[in-house]
Design a protein around this motif. Sequence first.
Motif, PDB file in Angstrom:
ATOM      1  N   SER A  33       0.828  -1.202   0.000  1.00  0.00           N
ATOM      2  CA  SER A  33       0.000   0.000   0.000  1.00  0.00           C
ATOM      3  C   SER A  33       0.863   1.253   0.000  1.00  0.00           C
ATOM      4  O   SER A  33       0.597   2.217  -0.720  1.00  0.00           O
ATOM      5  N   GLU A  34       1.935   1.254   0.812  1.00  0.00           N
ATOM      6  CA  GLU A  34       2.831   2.416   0.857  1.00  0.00           C
ATOM      7  C   GLU A  34       3.555   2.610  -0.480  1.00  0.00           C
ATOM      8  O   GLU A  34       3.728   3.741  -0.951  1.00  0.00           O
ATOM      9  N   GLU A  35       3.959   1.477  -1.078  1.00  0.00           N
ATOM     10  CA  GLU A  35       4.629   1.586  -2.385  1.00  0.00           C
ATOM     11  C   GLU A  35       3.684   2.148  -3.447  1.00  0.00           C
ATOM     12  O   GLU A  35       4.083   2.951  -4.298  1.00  0.00           O
ATOM     13  N   LEU A  36       2.398   1.710  -3.374  1.00  0.00           N
ATOM     14  CA  LEU A  36       1.422   2.233  -4.331  1.00  0.00           C
ATOM     15  C   LEU A  36       1.212   3.729  -4.141  1.00  0.00           C
ATOM     16  O   LEU A  36       1.114   4.498  -5.115  1.00  0.00           O
ATOM     17  N   LYS A  37       1.111   4.151  -2.863  1.00  0.00           N
ATOM     18  CA  LYS A  37       0.946   5.576  -2.598  1.00  0.00           C
ATOM     19  C   LYS A  37       2.142   6.379  -3.116  1.00  0.00           C
ATOM     20  O   LYS A  37       1.997   7.450  -3.717  1.00  0.00           O
ATOM     21  N   LYS A  38       3.347   5.838  -2.862  1.00  0.00           N
ATOM     22  CA  LYS A  38       4.558   6.516  -3.322  1.00  0.00           C
ATOM     23  C   LYS A  38       4.610   6.584  -4.841  1.00  0.00           C
ATOM     24  O   LYS A  38       4.981   7.596  -5.442  1.00  0.00           O
ATOM     25  N   SER A  39       4.203   5.476  -5.472  1.00  0.00           N
ATOM     26  CA  SER A  39       4.201   5.431  -6.934  1.00  0.00           C
ATOM     27  C   SER A  39       3.206   6.431  -7.508  1.00  0.00           C
ATOM     28  O   SER A  39       3.482   7.116  -8.495  1.00  0.00           O
ATOM     29  N   LYS A  40       2.025   6.528  -6.879  1.00  0.00           N
ATOM     30  CA  LYS A  40       1.035   7.497  -7.337  1.00  0.00           C
ATOM     31  C   LYS A  40       1.559   8.925  -7.198  1.00  0.00           C
ATOM     32  O   LYS A  40       1.361   9.772  -8.070  1.00  0.00           O
ATOM     33  N   ARG A  41       2.243   9.183  -6.076  1.00  0.00           N
ATOM     34  CA  ARG A  41       2.781  10.523  -5.853  1.00  0.00           C
ATOM     35  C   ARG A  41       3.836  10.869  -6.906  1.00  0.00           C
ATOM     36  O   ARG A  41       3.860  11.966  -7.472  1.00  0.00           O
ATOM     37  N   ASN A  42       4.718   9.892  -7.182  1.00  0.00           N
ATOM     38  CA  ASN A  42       5.749  10.119  -8.208  1.00  0.00           C
ATOM     39  C   ASN A  42       5.123  10.320  -9.590  1.00  0.00           C
ATOM     40  O   ASN A  42       5.575  11.153 -10.387  1.00  0.00           O
ATOM     41  N   SER A  43       4.083   9.520  -9.858  1.00  0.00           N
ATOM     42  CA  SER A  43       3.406   9.662 -11.156  1.00  0.00           C
ATOM     43  C   SER A  43       2.777  11.040 -11.300  1.00  0.00           C
ATOM     44  O   SER A  43       2.823  11.671 -12.365  1.00  0.00           O
ATOM     45  N   LEU A  44       2.185  11.520 -10.198  1.00  0.00           N
ATOM     46  CA  LEU A  44       1.555  12.835 -10.228  1.00  0.00           C
ATOM     47  C   LEU A  44       2.597  13.935 -10.458  1.00  0.00           C
ATOM     48  O   LEU A  44       2.397  14.856 -11.261  1.00  0.00           O
ATOM     49  N   ILE A  45       3.741  13.808  -9.749  1.00  0.00           N
ATOM     50  CA  ILE A  45       4.814  14.801  -9.932  1.00  0.00           C
ATOM     51  C   ILE A  45       5.330  14.778 -11.369  1.00  0.00           C
ATOM     52  O   ILE A  45       5.548  15.818 -12.003  1.00  0.00           O
ATOM     53  N   PHE A  46       5.533  13.574 -11.900  1.00  0.00           N
ATOM     54  CA  PHE A  46       6.017  13.452 -13.281  1.00  0.00           C
ATOM     55  C   PHE A  46       5.019  14.046 -14.268  1.00  0.00           C
ATOM     56  O   PHE A  46       5.394  14.722 -15.238  1.00  0.00           O
ATOM     57  N   MET A  47       3.724  13.786 -14.001  1.00  0.00           N
ATOM     58  CA  MET A  47       2.701  14.324 -14.896  1.00  0.00           C
ATOM     59  C   MET A  47       2.696  15.848 -14.871  1.00  0.00           C
ATOM     60  O   MET A  47       2.593  16.509 -15.914  1.00  0.00           O
ATOM     61  N   ILE A  48       2.822  16.420 -13.655  1.00  0.00           N
ATOM     62  CA  ILE A  48       2.857  17.884 -13.538  1.00  0.00           C
ATOM     63  C   ILE A  48       4.076  18.451 -14.270  1.00  0.00           C
ATOM     64  O   ILE A  48       3.994  19.449 -14.997  1.00  0.00           O
TER      65      ILE A  48
END
Length: 269
Positions: A33-48
């Motif tokens: 779950s923590e890895e998924l949250k971290k991955s989502k956060r990184n994906s969001l930063i990359f998208m921005i």
Amino acid sequence: MENKEDELLSVQYRIEKSGMKQQKLENRLVSISEELKKSKRNSLIFMIFFLTVILVMAGGIYYLSEKDASFSNDQSENTQVDIDQIQKTNDSLQEELVKLKSDIADYKKGLVYETDSLGTASADTTNTNVEGEKRIATDTLNKLKFERKHCYVKKVFRNNGVIFIEADFIEYYKGRKAVEKAKENNEAEYDIDKNGDTLYFLYDNYYVSNISNKLRRLELNDKVRIQDINQISRGFPLKAFQKIIADKPIMILEISDGIVYKIKKQKLP
């Protein structure tokens, strides 16, 4: 009795083992779950970041296109101004050329009228016509801007019915001015008088300065006038003039716009 205790221990062991497995699974789920949250956060930063880069590039392309369009418009306006200026200059030159041709035509016409009137009119009528034609010729000549040049005529020839000369322009001086110019070029004669003063002089009392030997090809007007040349009294006999220039006499040319209207032999002191 002992069998029941063994079974209870076995059941308890299995329960504890199952609890440990469950704990491991829960820990694994938490980690995932923590890895998924971290991955989502990184994906969001990359998208921005990606969207920001796209916007910056789009803005740069728009700015460059606008600047290029503005430069093209300015260049087109400048080109149009240059074309208009060239057109005006060309029109002005054409007007000057037409005016010059008209003046030359009037001059030729005046000379023709003068010749005809001298050959056909009576004495009284001739005098009147000659005066009128002379005024026309004089007015026409006054409109032309003549340049007076001393020269050596090196060559004379006919090409397509037009006579040309090749002239070497010189500077001609006489009298005191001749002595001064000769002195400047260290070509003056000199003598020492009884008081010790240097006296400069020229035996011929004239001086010719020929700094450049460049030849200029000049066209002769078809009504060119010849003066002070004994061998030529009328017209322009080519062979006679060729014999005259063989002795390298100093000639005076009256020139307008590269055309010679008068040739005169310089009388030497």
